[in-house]
Design an enzyme around this catalytic site. Sequence first.
Site, PDB file in Angstrom:
ATOM      1  N   LYS A  11     -21.182 -23.250   5.293  1.00  0.00           N
ATOM      2  CA  LYS A  11     -20.677 -21.942   4.881  1.00  0.00           C
ATOM      3  C   LYS A  11     -21.844 -20.960   4.670  1.00  0.00           C
ATOM      4  O   LYS A  11     -23.015 -21.362   4.633  1.00  0.00           O
ATOM      5  CB  LYS A  11     -19.838 -22.109   3.604  1.00  0.00           C
ATOM      6  CG  LYS A  11     -18.555 -22.926   3.849  1.00  0.00           C
ATOM      7  CD  LYS A  11     -17.675 -22.984   2.599  1.00  0.00           C
ATOM      8  CE  LYS A  11     -16.387 -23.747   2.879  1.00  0.00           C
ATOM      9  NZ  LYS A  11     -15.464 -23.738   1.694  1.00  0.00           N
ATOM     10  N   TYR A  51      -7.760 -20.381   7.594  1.00  0.00           N
ATOM     11  CA  TYR A  51      -7.241 -20.591   6.239  1.00  0.00           C
ATOM     12  C   TYR A  51      -5.768 -20.199   6.132  1.00  0.00           C
ATOM     13  O   TYR A  51      -5.330 -19.707   5.085  1.00  0.00           O
ATOM     14  CB  TYR A  51      -8.080 -19.814   5.229  1.00  0.00           C
ATOM     15  CG  TYR A  51      -9.428 -20.448   4.936  1.00  0.00           C
ATOM     16  CD1 TYR A  51      -9.529 -21.754   4.447  1.00  0.00           C
ATOM     17  CD2 TYR A  51     -10.608 -19.738   5.122  1.00  0.00           C
ATOM     18  CE1 TYR A  51     -10.750 -22.339   4.174  1.00  0.00           C
ATOM     19  CE2 TYR A  51     -11.850 -20.322   4.843  1.00  0.00           C
ATOM     20  CZ  TYR A  51     -11.907 -21.620   4.365  1.00  0.00           C
ATOM     21  OH  TYR A  51     -13.126 -22.200   4.080  1.00  0.00           O
ATOM     22  N   PHE A  59      -6.724 -16.478  -4.606  1.00  0.00           N
ATOM     23  CA  PHE A  59      -8.172 -16.550  -4.375  1.00  0.00           C
ATOM     24  C   PHE A  59      -8.561 -16.167  -2.959  1.00  0.00           C
ATOM     25  O   PHE A  59      -9.747 -16.071  -2.652  1.00  0.00           O
ATOM     26  CB  PHE A  59      -8.718 -17.935  -4.726  1.00  0.00           C
ATOM     27  CG  PHE A  59      -8.183 -19.086  -3.907  1.00  0.00           C
ATOM     28  CD1 PHE A  59      -8.642 -19.334  -2.618  1.00  0.00           C
ATOM     29  CD2 PHE A  59      -7.229 -19.950  -4.440  1.00  0.00           C
ATOM     30  CE1 PHE A  59      -8.167 -20.395  -1.865  1.00  0.00           C
ATOM     31  CE2 PHE A  59      -6.733 -21.021  -3.697  1.00  0.00           C
ATOM     32  CZ  PHE A  59      -7.205 -21.242  -2.400  1.00  0.00           C
ATOM     33  N   ARG A  87     -15.284 -35.936   4.403  1.00  0.00           N
ATOM     34  CA  ARG A  87     -14.749 -35.460   3.108  1.00  0.00           C
ATOM     35  C   ARG A  87     -15.502 -36.155   1.960  1.00  0.00           C
ATOM     36  O   ARG A  87     -15.811 -35.514   0.944  1.00  0.00           O
ATOM     37  CB  ARG A  87     -13.242 -35.753   2.998  1.00  0.00           C
ATOM     38  CG  ARG A  87     -12.340 -35.020   3.979  1.00  0.00           C
ATOM     39  CD  ARG A  87     -12.157 -33.550   3.745  1.00  0.00           C
ATOM     40  NE  ARG A  87     -11.746 -33.172   2.413  1.00  0.00           N
ATOM     41  CZ  ARG A  87     -11.426 -31.908   2.080  1.00  0.00           C
ATOM     42  NH1 ARG A  87     -11.455 -30.930   2.987  1.00  0.00           N
ATOM     43  NH2 ARG A  87     -11.082 -31.594   0.848  1.00  0.00           N
ATOM     44  N   THR A  93     -13.492 -30.397  -3.845  1.00  0.00           N
ATOM     45  CA  THR A  93     -13.478 -28.944  -3.609  1.00  0.00           C
ATOM     46  C   THR A  93     -14.194 -28.195  -4.725  1.00  0.00           C
ATOM     47  O   THR A  93     -15.018 -27.307  -4.463  1.00  0.00           O
ATOM     48  CB  THR A  93     -12.011 -28.456  -3.512  1.00  0.00           C
ATOM     49  OG1 THR A  93     -11.347 -29.194  -2.489  1.00  0.00           O
ATOM     50  CG2 THR A  93     -11.948 -26.963  -3.215  1.00  0.00           C
ATOM     51  N   ARG A 104     -21.476 -31.161  -2.377  1.00  0.00           N
ATOM     52  CA  ARG A 104     -21.022 -30.214  -3.395  1.00  0.00           C
ATOM     53  C   ARG A 104     -21.488 -30.651  -4.782  1.00  0.00           C
ATOM     54  O   ARG A 104     -21.752 -29.808  -5.638  1.00  0.00           O
ATOM     55  CB  ARG A 104     -19.504 -30.066  -3.324  1.00  0.00           C
ATOM     56  CG  ARG A 104     -19.051 -29.269  -2.079  1.00  0.00           C
ATOM     57  CD  ARG A 104     -17.585 -29.460  -1.798  1.00  0.00           C
ATOM     58  NE  ARG A 104     -17.066 -28.525  -0.800  1.00  0.00           N
ATOM     59  CZ  ARG A 104     -15.818 -28.562  -0.339  1.00  0.00           C
ATOM     60  NH1 ARG A 104     -14.968 -29.487  -0.778  1.00  0.00           N
ATOM     61  NH2 ARG A 104     -15.408 -27.698   0.556  1.00  0.00           N
ATOM     62  N   ASN A 114     -19.042 -23.195  -1.933  1.00  0.00           N
ATOM     63  CA  ASN A 114     -19.200 -24.646  -2.055  1.00  0.00           C
ATOM     64  C   ASN A 114     -19.798 -25.297  -0.800  1.00  0.00           C
ATOM     65  O   ASN A 114     -19.520 -26.453  -0.487  1.00  0.00           O
ATOM     66  CB  ASN A 114     -17.876 -25.298  -2.487  1.00  0.00           C
ATOM     67  CG  ASN A 114     -16.747 -25.059  -1.498  1.00  0.00           C
ATOM     68  OD1 ASN A 114     -16.952 -24.473  -0.437  1.00  0.00           O
ATOM     69  ND2 ASN A 114     -15.555 -25.514  -1.840  1.00  0.00           N
ATOM     70  N   HIS A 117     -17.483 -27.090   4.701  1.00  0.00           N
ATOM     71  CA  HIS A 117     -16.063 -27.311   4.983  1.00  0.00           C
ATOM     72  C   HIS A 117     -15.922 -28.605   5.771  1.00  0.00           C
ATOM     73  O   HIS A 117     -16.801 -28.960   6.559  1.00  0.00           O
ATOM     74  CB  HIS A 117     -15.501 -26.163   5.830  1.00  0.00           C
ATOM     75  CG  HIS A 117     -14.138 -26.445   6.406  1.00  0.00           C
ATOM     76  ND1 HIS A 117     -12.983 -26.266   5.690  1.00  0.00           N
ATOM     77  CD2 HIS A 117     -13.758 -26.955   7.628  1.00  0.00           C
ATOM     78  CE1 HIS A 117     -11.941 -26.629   6.443  1.00  0.00           C
ATOM     79  NE2 HIS A 117     -12.385 -27.045   7.619  1.00  0.00           N
ATOM     80  N   GLU A 128      -8.178 -26.903  13.861  1.00  0.00           N
ATOM     81  CA  GLU A 128      -9.416 -26.184  13.548  1.00  0.00           C
ATOM     82  C   GLU A 128     -10.426 -26.260  14.697  1.00  0.00           C
ATOM     83  O   GLU A 128     -11.065 -25.264  15.025  1.00  0.00           O
ATOM     84  CB  GLU A 128     -10.028 -26.750  12.261  1.00  0.00           C
ATOM     85  CG  GLU A 128      -9.183 -26.448  11.023  1.00  0.00           C
ATOM     86  CD  GLU A 128      -9.683 -27.164   9.775  1.00  0.00           C
ATOM     87  OE1 GLU A 128      -9.034 -27.011   8.730  1.00  0.00           O
ATOM     88  OE2 GLU A 128     -10.705 -27.879   9.843  1.00  0.00           O
TER      89      GLU A 128
HETATM   90  P1  DAT Z   1     -11.517 -27.878   0.730  1.00  0.00           P
HETATM   91  O1  DAT Z   1     -12.552 -26.865   1.161  1.00  0.00           O
HETATM   92  O2  DAT Z   1     -12.120 -28.933  -0.166  1.00  0.00           O
HETATM   93  O3  DAT Z   1     -10.747 -28.458   1.878  1.00  0.00           O
HETATM   94  P2  DAT Z   1      -9.161 -26.288   0.144  1.00  0.00           P
HETATM   95  O4  DAT Z   1      -8.777 -26.475   1.575  1.00  0.00           O
HETATM   96  O5  DAT Z   1      -8.128 -26.601  -0.898  1.00  0.00           O
HETATM   97  O6  DAT Z   1     -10.472 -27.106  -0.204  1.00  0.00           O
HETATM   98  O7  DAT Z   1      -9.607 -24.771  -0.097  1.00  0.00           O
HETATM   99  C1  DAT Z   1     -10.390 -24.095   0.872  1.00  0.00           C
HETATM  100  C2  DAT Z   1     -11.439 -23.302   0.155  1.00  0.00           C
HETATM  101  O8  DAT Z   1     -10.837 -22.310  -0.647  1.00  0.00           O
HETATM  102  C3  DAT Z   1     -12.318 -24.114  -0.797  1.00  0.00           C
HETATM  103  O9  DAT Z   1     -13.397 -24.737  -0.142  1.00  0.00           O
HETATM  104  C4  DAT Z   1     -12.769 -23.068  -1.765  1.00  0.00           C
HETATM  105  C5  DAT Z   1     -11.568 -22.136  -1.850  1.00  0.00           C
HETATM  106  N1  DAT Z   1     -10.703 -22.473  -2.982  1.00  0.00           N
HETATM  107  C6  DAT Z   1      -9.818 -23.496  -3.046  1.00  0.00           C
HETATM  108  N2  DAT Z   1      -9.186 -23.521  -4.225  1.00  0.00           N
HETATM  109  C7  DAT Z   1      -9.681 -22.476  -4.923  1.00  0.00           C
HETATM  110  C8  DAT Z   1      -9.446 -21.942  -6.225  1.00  0.00           C
HETATM  111  N3  DAT Z   1      -8.556 -22.494  -7.068  1.00  0.00           N
HETATM  112  N4  DAT Z   1     -10.179 -20.862  -6.613  1.00  0.00           N
HETATM  113  C9  DAT Z   1     -11.073 -20.288  -5.797  1.00  0.00           C
HETATM  114  N5  DAT Z   1     -11.351 -20.733  -4.549  1.00  0.00           N
HETATM  115  C10 DAT Z   1     -10.661 -21.805  -4.132  1.00  0.00           C
HETATM  116 MG    MG Z   2      -9.389 -27.630   3.150  1.00  0.00          MG
END
Ligand code: DAT
Ligand code: MG
Length: 140
Positions: A11, A51, A59, A87, A93, A104, A114, A117, A128
């Site tokens: 990222k 996304y 968020f 993962r 996350t 992370r 973070n 991805h 993706e």
């Molecule tokens: P991951 O990246 O572990 O697959 P995710 O797909 O649930 O997690 O979310 C995608 C991204 O969105 C994550 O890397 C950071 C952001 N994100 C997720 N949950 C969040 C939250 N509660 N507040 C702020 N950012 C968030």
């Molecule tokens: Mg994800």
Amino acid sequence: MAVETTLVLIKPDGVRRGLAGEVIARIERKGLRIVGMKLLRMSSELSDRHYAAHVQKGFYPELKAFMTGGPVIAIAARGENAIAHWRNLMGATNPANAAPGSLRGDFCTTVTENVVHGSDSAESAATELALWFAPSEIVE
Ligand code: DAT
Ligand code: MG
């Protein structure tokens, strides 16, 4: 056991902080094979598609501004159970819950920025990878 290909993103915070080498080293050290890699700026449209599961969430505006705010490195990584292995190497996350030793856990403090991805299932990996790479950009 199945050979899988997963989408890794370094990222904008990871690129900006000079962590690309660290991330790539961990992919290689694990025994996953890089079969695609490029540096690019994530467009607004690509963010909304990548996304899609999060666009309605509170968020998302902050996440999109961050993800489109600087270059990212996209990597296709292949190996046995590559999706789950990556993962695990990434960590949870929210870095507050990410184990020490994970990327992370070791390199960030906020859930938005973070570092990395990784696709979370075979279905999302296929979706993706098709968004980020043309078939000709995956090289055996
Ligand atoms: P991951 O990246 O572990 O697959 P995710 O797909 O649930 O997690 O979310 C995608 C991204 O969105 C994550 O890397 C950071 C952001 N994100 C997720 N949950 C969040 C939250 N509660 N507040 C702020 N950012 C968030
Ligand atoms: Mg994800």
